[in-house]
Design an enzyme around this catalytic site. Structure first.
Site, PDB file in Angstrom:
ATOM      1  N   ASN A   9     -55.149 144.849  61.591  1.00 29.44           N
ATOM      2  CA  ASN A   9     -56.329 145.699  61.759  1.00 29.44           C
ATOM      3  C   ASN A   9     -56.292 146.747  60.651  1.00 29.44           C
ATOM      4  O   ASN A   9     -55.530 147.700  60.722  1.00 29.44           O
ATOM      5  CB  ASN A   9     -56.291 146.357  63.144  1.00 29.44           C
ATOM      6  CG  ASN A   9     -57.427 147.349  63.327  1.00 29.44           C
ATOM      7  OD1 ASN A   9     -58.369 147.386  62.519  1.00 29.44           O
ATOM      8  ND2 ASN A   9     -57.349 148.145  64.378  1.00 29.44           N
ATOM      9  N   TRP A  10     -57.120 146.510  59.646  1.00 32.73           N
ATOM     10  CA  TRP A  10     -57.099 147.422  58.483  1.00 32.73           C
ATOM     11  C   TRP A  10     -57.854 148.723  58.733  1.00 32.73           C
ATOM     12  O   TRP A  10     -57.812 149.626  57.893  1.00 32.73           O
ATOM     13  CB  TRP A  10     -57.703 146.708  57.274  1.00 32.73           C
ATOM     14  CG  TRP A  10     -56.779 145.712  56.635  1.00 32.73           C
ATOM     15  CD1 TRP A  10     -55.487 145.426  56.997  1.00 32.73           C
ATOM     16  CD2 TRP A  10     -57.070 144.875  55.512  1.00 32.73           C
ATOM     17  NE1 TRP A  10     -54.965 144.470  56.168  1.00 32.73           N
ATOM     18  CE2 TRP A  10     -55.916 144.106  55.243  1.00 32.73           C
ATOM     19  CE3 TRP A  10     -58.197 144.707  54.696  1.00 32.73           C
ATOM     20  CZ2 TRP A  10     -55.862 143.182  54.190  1.00 32.73           C
ATOM     21  CZ3 TRP A  10     -58.141 143.780  53.662  1.00 32.73           C
ATOM     22  CH2 TRP A  10     -56.985 143.033  53.417  1.00 32.73           C
ATOM     23  N   LYS A  11     -58.598 148.790  59.832  1.00 28.63           N
ATOM     24  CA  LYS A  11     -59.405 149.992  60.124  1.00 28.63           C
ATOM     25  C   LYS A  11     -60.289 150.310  58.915  1.00 28.63           C
ATOM     26  O   LYS A  11     -60.731 149.382  58.236  1.00 28.63           O
ATOM     27  CB  LYS A  11     -58.495 151.153  60.524  1.00 28.63           C
ATOM     28  CG  LYS A  11     -57.479 150.700  61.580  1.00 28.63           C
ATOM     29  CD  LYS A  11     -56.755 151.795  62.274  1.00 28.63           C
ATOM     30  CE  LYS A  11     -55.803 151.180  63.292  1.00 28.63           C
ATOM     31  NZ  LYS A  11     -55.163 152.174  64.142  1.00 28.63           N
ATOM     32  N   HIS A  95     -61.541 148.363  70.701  1.00 28.68           N
ATOM     33  CA  HIS A  95     -60.362 149.055  70.165  1.00 28.68           C
ATOM     34  C   HIS A  95     -60.383 150.508  70.641  1.00 28.68           C
ATOM     35  O   HIS A  95     -61.459 151.102  70.778  1.00 28.68           O
ATOM     36  CB  HIS A  95     -60.365 148.992  68.636  1.00 28.68           C
ATOM     37  CG  HIS A  95     -59.106 149.539  68.042  1.00 28.68           C
ATOM     38  ND1 HIS A  95     -58.927 150.890  67.843  1.00 28.68           N
ATOM     39  CD2 HIS A  95     -57.958 148.934  67.669  1.00 28.68           C
ATOM     40  CE1 HIS A  95     -57.702 151.078  67.339  1.00 28.68           C
ATOM     41  NE2 HIS A  95     -57.103 149.916  67.228  1.00 28.68           N
ATOM     42  N   GLU A  97     -59.913 153.226  69.247  1.00 28.17           N
ATOM     43  CA  GLU A  97     -60.642 154.172  68.393  1.00 28.17           C
ATOM     44  C   GLU A  97     -62.149 154.055  68.622  1.00 28.17           C
ATOM     45  O   GLU A  97     -62.877 155.044  68.547  1.00 28.17           O
ATOM     46  CB  GLU A  97     -60.269 153.950  66.917  1.00 28.17           C
ATOM     47  CG  GLU A  97     -58.891 154.534  66.609  1.00 28.17           C
ATOM     48  CD  GLU A  97     -58.101 153.795  65.551  1.00 28.17           C
ATOM     49  OE1 GLU A  97     -58.694 153.069  64.732  1.00 28.17           O
ATOM     50  OE2 GLU A  97     -56.858 153.937  65.548  1.00 28.17           O
ATOM     51  N   GLU A 167     -52.710 147.614  73.741  1.00 28.02           N
ATOM     52  CA  GLU A 167     -52.363 148.668  72.796  1.00 28.02           C
ATOM     53  C   GLU A 167     -52.316 150.009  73.521  1.00 28.02           C
ATOM     54  O   GLU A 167     -53.374 150.626  73.743  1.00 28.02           O
ATOM     55  CB  GLU A 167     -53.404 148.743  71.680  1.00 28.02           C
ATOM     56  CG  GLU A 167     -53.514 147.483  70.854  1.00 28.02           C
ATOM     57  CD  GLU A 167     -54.104 147.778  69.481  1.00 28.02           C
ATOM     58  OE1 GLU A 167     -53.398 147.586  68.486  1.00 28.02           O
ATOM     59  OE2 GLU A 167     -55.256 148.243  69.415  1.00 28.02           O
ATOM     60  N   GLY A 173     -50.787 154.370  65.764  1.00 27.98           N
ATOM     61  CA  GLY A 173     -50.753 155.250  64.602  1.00 27.98           C
ATOM     62  C   GLY A 173     -49.841 156.450  64.758  1.00 27.98           C
ATOM     63  O   GLY A 173     -49.885 157.385  63.956  1.00 27.98           O
ATOM     64  N   SER A 213     -48.011 150.946  66.551  1.00 31.61           N
ATOM     65  CA  SER A 213     -46.837 151.251  65.718  1.00 31.61           C
ATOM     66  C   SER A 213     -45.869 150.077  65.590  1.00 31.61           C
ATOM     67  O   SER A 213     -44.667 150.286  65.441  1.00 31.61           O
ATOM     68  CB  SER A 213     -46.128 152.507  66.223  1.00 31.61           C
ATOM     69  OG  SER A 213     -46.980 153.639  66.093  1.00 31.61           O
ATOM     70  N   GLY A 234     -51.686 147.713  62.706  1.00 33.15           N
ATOM     71  CA  GLY A 234     -52.519 148.597  61.903  1.00 33.15           C
ATOM     72  C   GLY A 234     -51.823 148.965  60.605  1.00 33.15           C
ATOM     73  O   GLY A 234     -51.811 148.210  59.631  1.00 33.15           O
ATOM     74  N   GLY A 235     -51.194 150.137  60.582  1.00 36.61           N
ATOM     75  CA  GLY A 235     -50.573 150.683  59.364  1.00 36.61           C
ATOM     76  C   GLY A 235     -49.677 149.699  58.621  1.00 36.61           C
ATOM     77  O   GLY A 235     -49.740 149.597  57.383  1.00 36.61           O
TER      78      GLY A 235
HETATM   79  P1  PGA Z   1     -50.900 150.958  64.286  1.00 35.35           P
HETATM   80  O1  PGA Z   1     -52.383 150.527  64.769  1.00 35.35           O
HETATM   81  O2  PGA Z   1     -50.132 149.664  64.099  1.00 35.35           O
HETATM   82  O3  PGA Z   1     -51.120 151.686  62.984  1.00 35.35           O
HETATM   83  O4  PGA Z   1     -50.325 151.804  65.356  1.00 35.35           O
HETATM   84  C1  PGA Z   1     -52.573 149.467  65.658  1.00 35.35           C
HETATM   85  C2  PGA Z   1     -54.030 149.346  66.007  1.00 35.35           C
HETATM   86  O5  PGA Z   1     -54.725 150.364  66.086  1.00 35.35           O
HETATM   87  O6  PGA Z   1     -54.527 148.235  66.225  1.00 35.35           O
END
Ligand code: PGA
Length: 249
Positions: A9-11, A95, A97, A167, A173, A213, A234-235
């Site tokens: 997930n590159w956001k 998601h 967010e 999640e 994050g 994470s 994500g990251g």
């Molecule tokens: P993260 O994000 O790996 O940076 O915690 C995961 C996500 O939001 O899908």
């Protein structure tokens, strides 16, 4: 046997030029393997570049969000139909967010799930509790509510195209990953919920991913737990070398 799914997930990161550069490095180290799916949820404006760069290489591309209506006067929104036509196979739905920053409710996720399937996209429904909810002992209450409402309209024919990502919001994050036991406990409860809702066969075949994470240094221990069928990263998916470590496992 259910699939193991590695999803990035590159956001809101990467331009088209950065996307092309990423895939050049990533694909030089990647080989698809049976029983595994690799998916990139890229920003909408990078979809065309991502599809072009990965064509025929055994990875799927997805959009991070769709609107719940097929088309119309919704300035700035992403159309599921257009994402499919552009070559996307997948979409994220709900998601955290989207839920916390953009007001996405359980009812909205339910409509998006249905429209995604109608448009031929495979929806990955994200669920998870906040820190306050976990502290209050409400983790499963929250997750079950998100599942019950979000998946309410699923029919027998829909389940094979659905994936679930657990999640915990407090892990996204933050660098604070769930312990393998915490993740496994919720994943096992999600599978039990699925069995009640859709039967043993659907529950056994459903990939349930962990996200929050996940890093090259910590995912193996989580992956070895029961009922964990992949990761939504994500990251740690933004650098090709880092995400390749998940894919090579
Ligand atoms: P993260 O994000 O790996 O940076 O915690 C995961 C996500 O939001 O899908």
């Amino acid at each position: 046997m259910r699939q193991f799914v590695l999803a990035a997930n590159w956001k809101m990161n990467k331009t088209p030029v950065e996307t092309a550069a990423f895939f050049q490095t990533f694909l030089s180290g990647f080989s698809p393997s049976p029983g595994r799916q690799t998916v990139f949820f890229v920003p909408a404006l990078d979809i065309t570049t991502a599809i072009g760069a990965t064509n025929g290489r055994g990875v799927g591309i997805g959009t991070q969000n769709i609107h719940f209506k097929k088309k119309g006067a919704f300035t700035g929104e992403n159309s599921a139909e257009a994402a499919k036509a552009a070559g996307c196979e997948w979409t994220l739905v709900g998601h955290s967010e989207r839920r916390s920053l953009f007001g996405e409710t359980d009812l909205i996720t339910a409509k998006k799930m249905k429209l995604a399937l109608e448009c031929g996209l495979k929806p990955m429904l994200c669920v998870g509790e906040s820190l306050d909810e976990r502290t209050a002992g409400e983790t499963m209450k929250v997750v079950e509510r998100q599942l019950t409402v979000g998946l309410e309209a699923m029919t027998a024919a829909d389940w094979a195209s659905v994936t679930i990502a657990y999640e915990p919001v407090w892990a996204i994050g933050t660098g604070k990953v769930a312990t393998p036991e915490q993740a496994s406990e919720v994943h096992t409860a999600i599978r039990a919920w699925l069995e009640r809702r859709a039967g043993a066969e659907v529950a056994a075949a459903m990939p349930i991913l962990y996200g929050g994470s996940a890093k090259p240094e910590n995912f193996r221990e989580i992956a070895s737990q029961k009922n964990i069928d992949g990761f939504l990263v994500g990251g740690a998916s933004l650098e090709a070398d880092s995400f390749l470590k998940f894919c090579a496992w």
